[in-house]
Enzyme design. Structure first.
Site, PDB file in Angstrom:
ATOM      1  N   GLU A 199       0.787  -1.223   0.000  1.00 29.10           N
ATOM      2  CA  GLU A 199       0.000   0.000   0.000  1.00 29.10           C
ATOM      3  C   GLU A 199       0.827   1.286   0.000  1.00 29.10           C
ATOM      4  O   GLU A 199       0.372   2.304  -0.522  1.00 29.10           O
ATOM      5  CB  GLU A 199      -0.931   0.006   1.218  1.00 29.10           C
ATOM      6  N   SER A 477     -54.841 -23.108  35.648  1.00 29.04           N
ATOM      7  CA  SER A 477     -54.544 -23.960  36.803  1.00 29.04           C
ATOM      8  C   SER A 477     -53.108 -23.872  37.295  1.00 29.04           C
ATOM      9  O   SER A 477     -52.764 -24.518  38.297  1.00 29.04           O
ATOM     10  CB  SER A 477     -54.882 -25.417  36.466  1.00 29.04           C
TER      11      SER A 477
END
Length: 785
Positions: A199, A477
């Site tokens: 780079e 229940s």
């Protein structure tokens, strides 16, 4: 002296006057002034603009550069001899943790398998309570579990190892960027050399801009008739990533140059390079951008950057030129070619030898499968985590400080839960009048109250309405154990065998609101024992008990069990008209499973700062809230529910002596199907119904229980072993008359009583009672319940 007369004078013969110079025009002076003003103005504007750029650059560079999301982790898996995990499932676990196969174990996070042995090189990881270094361990298996673990470096057995936990999500800032920050000195030397070779070869020599690079780019752009090449230095790339958009224009390029010059003036080369390593864009993980080499290393190779071999480092450097174009998962041939070019450039610069380059180029890419590390895969559970976190932290802290959140989730249990729900709901919808079902499930560790798994809806990935936390539904229940528990706290009045009438009951209400409930089977069952009334979920008997004890007293017990939601104190409360969320039901049953000791449910174990400092811990807390003796007796009755009552279908799958405890729940018109139950190691609450509140066509037994059974069968390994408190006494009882008996009496069974409340008279079946007729219950089920 005579004047010379000439024509054209002032008179007839005027004198000749001297010729005057024409006046010069001020044009040149004005032009110079204008040019000077423009130059000065431009200089002032440029200086102001450069000052503006300088201010923003310093503010960004010297301030808080990055908003780092909080990472959310599942509970780590701990391996030990005897752990119920076959080799195939362990390999799946490793793959889920992004370990990759590598016979050389060249880096952390690798493994290889040889038959019933798997050798794994674990990762360094800092947990909330300790730092664990990397180990190379050989794990041996039989068909069902781990047999032993050996540290291959030290050639010694290992008692237990903890794998690094799976990341199950992130809490992102507005801009979905993610990164793992690294320091320049932590970066591999090969990475720095690869970047310089590929780079910016003159990085340590130029002043931020490469004239050669710009000239080369301009020539390429001129030939192409547009911007096709950048020629940017590392400094320019940092400026672009840090401060600018990806737009290709000459204006942006000029800004990039100015910013690069300022960066080079203000900061050292190492500071610039260090920032670049953390900022450069290297890929996309779903909706989240992958920035920096630290995260990219884990995203592509499942390993920390410091451990990457040369060929993997070169692959990361190759991505700088174009993460999409050179994506190694989508375009492996293209990525391989670019990687090899990076290696050639490194060799050309003398950074690596020809042999090193050749050996690296012979290696495959070896990227891990893309499983979206940072994607929030479990939205229901993560929603709960966020709610708990917001009690302690601001939103900005959670999305920018790099916190690590260690949760209680068991990803294996969660994945089993999701598959079970998907399969069972599809089967249930094949039943008549059953469609558009939804569900909510909460699974906890029975001993700690930690939430191991949670589903907020049928679709595991659905991030919408969280039914587990927010769906307020009548519980039917499921309330009945609270009624019976409260009654048993009055042992002089109610015991496990107290006779109760299940004849039709009529409750006169105010303003003519009379109430006469029915049993589910529309039958009356005469006089029955208290335990039978609960086992078979009889409504008439339950209402008689509840009205005798008092609705307010039973509501107080519910609150003691950990439910803070207000309830209306109507008689219908006794049969489950109270509306609760699945997680509230879970808290209630967690206290029953904890023998009357309240353990608050929790989804978080610890919060750790980015620097490893422990910020917040969520310790195990417990306090007694209801009578342990009454709770123990209630639990034995709930075991009877599973053996002889509404939950008995579970024993078509489980061993008969597994000791399961649970209760079904069904609301009016079968709109809600519930089941809450626990084994020795897990508790799970399941709700099945419809969002539109229309009848689901399912009871607790035919709906929710059918989801609970296969789930618990797959995750539970421990049966229930109830230990009676010291003040509980277990005796033989003749069910024909409720009097003391012994093992020889026909039909006699053992029942627990709070000491002093057991029967005192003997059944006629005993001629002369002996000392052995009163026994302590060590394990209820094997003795015949």
């Amino acid at each position: 002296m005579a004047e010379r007369l000439t024509k054209g004078g002032s008179g007839r013969y005027g004198t000749k006057t001297p010729k005057q110079k024409p006046k010069s025009k001020p044009t040149f002076t004005w032009l110079k002034t204008t040019i000077l003003i423009v130059i000065v103005g431009f200089a002032l504007v440029l200086a102001s603009y450069l000052g503006y750029l300088d201010y923003n650059i310093r503010k960004q560079f010297e301030g808080k550069r990055w908003a780092i999301p909080a990472r959310v982790y599942a509970s780590p898996v701990e391996l030990y001899a005897g752990y119920n995990l076959p080799a195939d499932q362990f390999e799946e676990l490793l793959q889920g943790l992004h370990y990759r196969q590598d016979a050389e174990l060249s880096s952390e996070g690798t493994y290889f398998r040889q038959g019933q042995q798997i050798v794994v090189k674990t990762r360094d990881f800092t947990f909330w309570d300790q730092q664990q270094s990397s180990l190379t361990v050989r794990v041996s298996f039989n068909d069902t579990s781990i047999t032993n673990l050996v540290d291959t470096v030290r050639s010694k057995n290992v008692a237990i190892i903890r794998l690094d936990p799976e990341q199950i999500g992130s809490l992102y800032p507005t801009i979905k960027e993610d990164r793992i920050l690294i320091k320049l000195e932590e970066a591999p030397d090969t990475l720095i050399k690869g970047l310089l070779a590929s780079e910016d070869r003159d990085f340590y020599d130029h002043f931020g801009v490469s004239i050669k690079g710009i000239a080369r780019a301009m020539w390429a752009n001129a030939k192409a008739g547009g911007i096709v090449q950048g020629g940017s230095t590392i400094t320019q790339q940092l400026a672009k990533n840090f401060y600018l958009s990806s737009e290709r224009s000459f204006t942006r390029k000029i800004n990039e140059v100015f910013m690069s010059l300022i960066l080079e003036y203000r900061y050292s080369k190492d500071e610039i390079l260090g920032a670049y390593l953390n900022e450069v864009y290297l890929g996309q993980d779903g909706a989240s951008a992958v920035h920096g080499f630290g995260l990219a290393s884990e995203f592509y190779f499942g390993s920390a950057l410091k451990d990457l071999p040369l060929e993997h480092v070169a692959s990361l450097v190759a991505l700088v030129r174009g993460p999409s174009y050179y994506d190694p998962r989508r375009y492996p041939d293209r990525a391989l070619q670019r990687r090899n070019l990076v290696l050639d450039e490194m060799e050309a610069e003398g950074y690596i030898t020809a042999k090193q380059a050749l050996e690296a180029k012979e290696k495959s890419l070896s990227v891990i499968a893309n499983t979206h590390r940072s994607t929030n895969r479990y939205p229901g559970f993560l929603d709960l985590v966020k709610r708990q976190l917001r009690q302690e932290y601001h939103e900005e802290d959670l999305t920018s400080e790099g916190l690590r959140i260690f949760t209680t989730m068991d990803t294996r249990a969660q994945n089993i839960l999701e598959k079970t729900v998907e399969k069972k709901l599809a089967q249930l919808e094949k039943l008549p009048k059953t469609e558009n079902l939804q569900t909510a499930v909460v699974v906890t560790r029975r001993d700690s109250g930690e939430i191991a798994a949670l589903m907020s809806g049928r679709e595991a990935s659905d991030a919408g309405f969280n039914r587990a936390i927010d769906a307020v539904r009548p519980i039917g229940s499921l309330i009945k154990p609270v009624v019976y528990l409260t009654a048993l706290e009055y042992p002089n009045k109610y015991t496990i065998t107290t006779p109760i009438s299940d004849a039709s009951v009529f409750v006169k209400g105010t303003n003519g609101n009379d109430w006469s409930p029915e049993n589910y089977d529309h039958q009356e069952h005469g006089v029955i024992g208290l335990h039978s009334a609960l086992a078979h979920s009889y409504n008439h008997a339950t209402v008689r008990i509840g009205m005798d004890i008092g609705v307010a007293r039973i509501a107080k017990t519910l609150k003691s069990l950990g439910v803070s939601r207000p309830v209306e104190l109507y008689p219908s409360f006794l049969l489950g008209a109270a509306q609760l969320t699945p997680i509230e039901v879970t808290q209630m049953y967690q206290t029953l499973a904890g023998d009357g000791f309240l353990t608050p449910l929790k989804a978080i174990r610890a919060v750790v700062a980015a620097d490893g400092q422990r910020l917040q811990s969520y310790p195990f807390t417990v306090r007694q809230v209801v009578d342990p003796a009454a709770t123990y007796i209630t639990n034995t009755m709930l075991q009877e529910v599973m053996h002889q009552g509404t939950g008995k279908s579970a024993y078509s799958t489980f061993p008969y002596d597994y000791g399961l405890i649970g209760k079904t729940g069904t609301t009016n018109d079968s709109k809600d199907s519930w089941f809450a139950g626990y084994s020795g190691d897990y508790l799970a609450v399941v709700w099945v119904g419809r969002d539109d509140n229309k009848p689901a066509g399912l009871t607790g037994s035919t709906g929710a229980l059918q989801v609970w059974i296969p789930l618990m069968k797959q995750i539970s390994t421990q049966p229930v072993v109830l230990t009676p408190p010291d003040n509980v006494k277990t005796v033989w009882v003749d069910p024909a008359n409720g009097l003391l008996a012994n093992a020889e009496c026909a039909g006699a069974r053992q029942y627990p009583y709070i000491a002093g409340s057991e029967p005192s008279e003997y059944s006629p079946c005993i001629d002369s009672p002996g000392e052995g007729d009163k026994t302590w219950l060590d394990n209820l089920l094997p003795n015949g319940l």
